[in-house]
Design a protein around this motif. Structure first.
Motif, mmCIF file in Angstrom:
data_model
loop_
_atom_site.group_PDB
_atom_site.id
_atom_site.type_symbol
_atom_site.label_atom_id
_atom_site.label_comp_id
_atom_site.label_asym_id
_atom_site.label_seq_id
_atom_site.Cartn_x
_atom_site.Cartn_y
_atom_site.Cartn_z
ATOM 1 N N ASP A 20 1.277 -1.238 -0.080
ATOM 2 C CA ASP A 20 0.411 0.244 -0.287
ATOM 3 C C ASP A 20 1.340 1.346 0.188
ATOM 4 O O ASP A 20 0.405 2.245 -0.016
ATOM 5 C CB ASP A 20 -1.084 0.220 0.994
ATOM 6 N N CYS A 21 1.941 0.612 -0.017
ATOM 7 C CA CYS A 21 2.824 2.280 -0.126
ATOM 8 C C CYS A 21 3.473 2.545 -1.505
ATOM 9 O O CYS A 21 3.503 1.711 -2.308
ATOM 10 C CB CYS A 21 4.153 1.882 0.596
ATOM 11 N N GLU A 22 4.474 3.948 -1.589
ATOM 12 C CA GLU A 22 5.122 3.915 -2.653
ATOM 13 C C GLU A 22 5.789 3.456 -2.509
ATOM 14 O O GLU A 22 7.189 3.034 -1.406
ATOM 15 C CB GLU A 22 5.337 5.479 -2.494
ATOM 16 N N ARG A 23 6.778 2.410 -4.031
ATOM 17 C CA ARG A 23 7.987 2.069 -3.783
ATOM 18 C C ARG A 23 9.197 2.338 -5.205
ATOM 19 O O ARG A 23 8.326 2.467 -6.331
ATOM 20 C CB ARG A 23 7.816 1.161 -4.396
ATOM 21 N N VAL A 24 9.995 2.285 -4.758
ATOM 22 C CA VAL A 24 11.435 3.292 -5.676
ATOM 23 C C VAL A 24 12.208 2.977 -5.358
ATOM 24 O O VAL A 24 13.171 3.025 -4.491
ATOM 25 C CB VAL A 24 11.056 5.063 -5.636
ATOM 26 N N SER A 25 12.749 2.118 -6.116
ATOM 27 C CA SER A 25 14.577 1.415 -6.099
ATOM 28 C C SER A 25 15.423 2.345 -6.682
ATOM 29 O O SER A 25 14.928 2.598 -7.660
ATOM 30 C CB SER A 25 14.600 -0.082 -6.592
ATOM 31 N N LEU A 26 16.605 2.677 -6.300
ATOM 32 C CA LEU A 26 17.482 4.001 -6.378
ATOM 33 C C LEU A 26 18.888 2.904 -6.483
ATOM 34 O O LEU A 26 18.798 2.983 -5.523
ATOM 35 C CB LEU A 26 17.414 4.896 -5.385
ATOM 36 N N HIS A 27 19.798 3.587 -7.154
ATOM 37 C CA HIS A 27 21.241 2.984 -7.523
ATOM 38 C C HIS A 27 21.921 3.580 -8.357
ATOM 39 O O HIS A 27 21.927 4.129 -9.287
ATOM 40 C CB HIS A 27 20.894 1.502 -8.157
ATOM 41 N N PRO A 28 22.647 4.482 -7.187
ATOM 42 C CA PRO A 28 23.813 5.582 -7.136
ATOM 43 C C PRO A 28 24.700 4.311 -8.140
ATOM 44 O O PRO A 28 25.211 4.080 -7.433
ATOM 45 C CB PRO A 28 24.209 6.447 -6.359
ATOM 46 N N LEU A 29 25.148 5.201 -9.079
ATOM 47 C CA LEU A 29 25.752 4.174 -10.352
ATOM 48 C C LEU A 29 27.577 5.146 -10.165
ATOM 49 O O LEU A 29 27.880 5.582 -10.796
ATOM 50 C CB LEU A 29 25.267 4.328 -11.484
ATOM 51 N N PHE A 30 27.236 5.051 -8.524
ATOM 52 C CA PHE A 30 29.269 5.797 -8.144
ATOM 53 C C PHE A 30 28.956 5.668 -7.143
ATOM 54 O O PHE A 30 28.479 5.211 -5.489
ATOM 55 C CB PHE A 30 28.832 7.697 -8.487
ATOM 56 N N ALA A 31 30.868 5.737 -6.613
ATOM 57 C CA ALA A 31 30.869 5.854 -4.512
ATOM 58 C C ALA A 31 30.376 7.560 -4.436
ATOM 59 O O ALA A 31 30.231 8.662 -4.814
ATOM 60 C CB ALA A 31 31.736 6.248 -4.757
ATOM 61 N N PRO A 32 29.684 7.409 -3.216
ATOM 62 C CA PRO A 32 29.459 8.800 -2.356
ATOM 63 C C PRO A 32 30.617 9.801 -2.580
ATOM 64 O O PRO A 32 29.458 10.813 -2.943
ATOM 65 C CB PRO A 32 28.796 8.485 -1.117
ATOM 66 N N GLU A 33 31.440 9.255 -2.086
ATOM 67 C CA GLU A 33 32.459 10.481 -3.027
ATOM 68 C C GLU A 33 32.404 10.564 -4.309
ATOM 69 O O GLU A 33 32.919 12.155 -4.201
ATOM 70 C CB GLU A 33 33.591 10.222 -2.246
ATOM 71 N N ASN A 34 32.124 10.445 -4.803
ATOM 72 C CA ASN A 34 32.293 10.456 -6.325
ATOM 73 C C ASN A 34 30.438 11.974 -6.813
ATOM 74 O O ASN A 34 30.787 11.757 -8.371
ATOM 75 C CB ASN A 34 32.797 9.356 -7.729
ATOM 76 N N ALA A 35 30.112 11.701 -5.840
ATOM 77 C CA ALA A 35 28.683 12.123 -6.363
ATOM 78 C C ALA A 35 29.197 13.705 -6.806
ATOM 79 O O ALA A 35 29.570 14.628 -6.512
ATOM 80 C CB ALA A 35 27.480 12.491 -5.043
ATOM 81 N N PRO A 36 28.070 13.886 -7.487
ATOM 82 C CA PRO A 36 27.086 13.499 -8.389
ATOM 83 C C PRO A 36 27.572 12.902 -9.222
ATOM 84 O O PRO A 36 28.652 12.752 -10.099
ATOM 85 C CB PRO A 36 25.939 14.533 -9.002
ATOM 86 N N GLY A 37 25.928 11.930 -10.106
ATOM 87 C CA GLY A 37 26.848 10.770 -10.623
ATOM 88 C C GLY A 37 24.818 10.252 -11.682
ATOM 89 O O GLY A 37 23.941 11.385 -11.326
ATOM 90 N N ASN A 38 25.059 9.712 -12.360
ATOM 91 C CA ASN A 38 23.983 8.950 -12.695
ATOM 92 C C ASN A 38 23.294 7.832 -11.775
ATOM 93 O O ASN A 38 24.063 7.233 -11.041
ATOM 94 C CB ASN A 38 24.372 7.649 -13.755
ATOM 95 N N VAL A 39 21.447 8.339 -11.873
ATOM 96 C CA VAL A 39 21.265 6.813 -10.759
ATOM 97 C C VAL A 39 20.123 6.624 -11.273
ATOM 98 O O VAL A 39 19.153 7.052 -12.151
ATOM 99 C CB VAL A 39 20.330 8.534 -9.870
ATOM 100 N N ALA A 40 20.368 5.623 -11.080
ATOM 101 C CA ALA A 40 19.021 4.793 -12.573
ATOM 102 C C ALA A 40 17.872 4.346 -11.031
ATOM 103 O O ALA A 40 18.207 3.887 -9.923
ATOM 104 C CB ALA A 40 19.574 3.131 -12.125
ATOM 105 N N VAL A 41 17.006 4.070 -11.560
ATOM 106 C CA VAL A 41 15.588 4.414 -11.018
ATOM 107 C C VAL A 41 14.572 3.658 -11.620
ATOM 108 O O VAL A 41 13.912 3.759 -12.896
ATOM 109 C CB VAL A 41 14.869 5.954 -10.763
ATOM 110 N N VAL A 42 14.233 2.897 -10.479
ATOM 111 C CA VAL A 42 12.468 1.352 -10.613
ATOM 112 C C VAL A 42 11.723 2.387 -10.544
ATOM 113 O O VAL A 42 11.384 2.215 -8.482
ATOM 114 C CB VAL A 42 13.043 0.190 -10.381
ATOM 115 N N VAL A 43 10.759 2.729 -10.788
ATOM 116 C CA VAL A 43 9.429 3.293 -10.298
ATOM 117 C C VAL A 43 8.504 2.638 -10.465
ATOM 118 O O VAL A 43 8.099 1.704 -10.967
ATOM 119 C CB VAL A 43 9.468 4.969 -11.205
#
Length: 248
Positions: free
Chosen positions: A106-129
């Motif tokens: 019954d909730c909103e559901r999203v899977s996020l995958h930042p395609l980088f290490a946090p220290e290299n942010a920002p970058g590409n983020v794959a999003v499954v909605v």
């Protein structure tokens, strides 16, 4: 927005920091972790608070930021603490999305995958909605406001891509690192120099994370098979393999 981040490692902290500093409304972040000291340290660093892993509090959103092998279990355990949205930033898609559908129907559901290490942010983020809504829309807007390029994909497409860009790529780099011998710098070529740089880049990470990738996604066996084909090839076969590889 009141958010629980399950997992106080680098990616959980990155998610909390990005959300808190790029969301137009007020954001309150709580951290829960199997290591209470890690949760406390994350809370201090990211101006949040720490809560027990078995907290009975509820939150607008729960974001699971644990290692990939623990993702489905963590979602099962913590999904009922979300009143509006469940997300993950674990790195795989099919397993977490299935777990979110099962335990947060019954909730909103999203899977996020930042395609980088946090220290290299920002970058590409794959999003499954999987199930959109205003809370996850705000999260995606915050990621974009931080300079990330968010693009939508499906669980199958995402995990298939990870077999190449993570499993096969890392296996090839680490295999070169294992097979390489020390040589004077004067002998380095542009190709070998670039490969040694990649070994150093991969070697600066967490071995457990790379092991989780190999355990989650197929691909390393294909690299090993290709190397055997190259090693066994005669001149004509090698030329065919060379053209096949470079044509891609």
């Amino acid at each position: 927005m009141n958010v629980l981040v399950v997992g106080a490692g680098a990616m959980g902290r990155w998610f909390a920091r990005t959300l808190a500093t790029n969301t137009t409304g007020e954001v309150a972040v709580a951290f829960a972790d199997a290591d209470p000291d890690a949760a406390g340290a994350a809370a201090d660093t990211e101006w949040g608070r720490a809560v027990p892993l078995d907290t009975d509090e509820t939150f607008d959103a729960v974001c699971v930021a644990v290692p990939m092998p623990a993702a489905a279990d963590a979602i099962e355990t913590h999904a009922d603490r979300a009143t509006r949205a469940v997300l993950d930033v674990t790195g795989s898609a099919a397993g977490p999305v299935t777990a979110m559908r099962t335990h947060a129907p019954d909730c909103e559901r999203v899977s996020l995958h930042p395609l980088f290490a946090p220290e290299n942010a920002p970058g590409n983020v794959a999003v499954v909605v999987d199930e959109p809504g205003p809370v996850t829309d705000d999260v995606r807007a915050a990621l974009a406001a931080a300079g990330n390029h968010c693009f939508e994909t499906t669980p199958a497409e995402h995990d298939r891509a990870m077999e190449t860009v993570q499993s096969r790529a890392h296996a090839a780099i680490l295999a070169f690192g294992l097979a390489a011998r020390d040589v004077p710098d004067a002998f380095q070529t542009p190709v070998s120099d670039a490969l040694f740089d990649l070994v150093e880049q991969v070697g600066g990470g967490d071995p457990r994370v790379y092991a989780d990738i190999q355990a989650t996604f197929d691909g390393a066996d294909d690299v090993a098979a290709a190397a055997r084909d190259i090693a066994a090839a005669d001149t004509e076969t090698f030329a065919d393999l060379y053209r096949e590889a470079t044509d891609r």
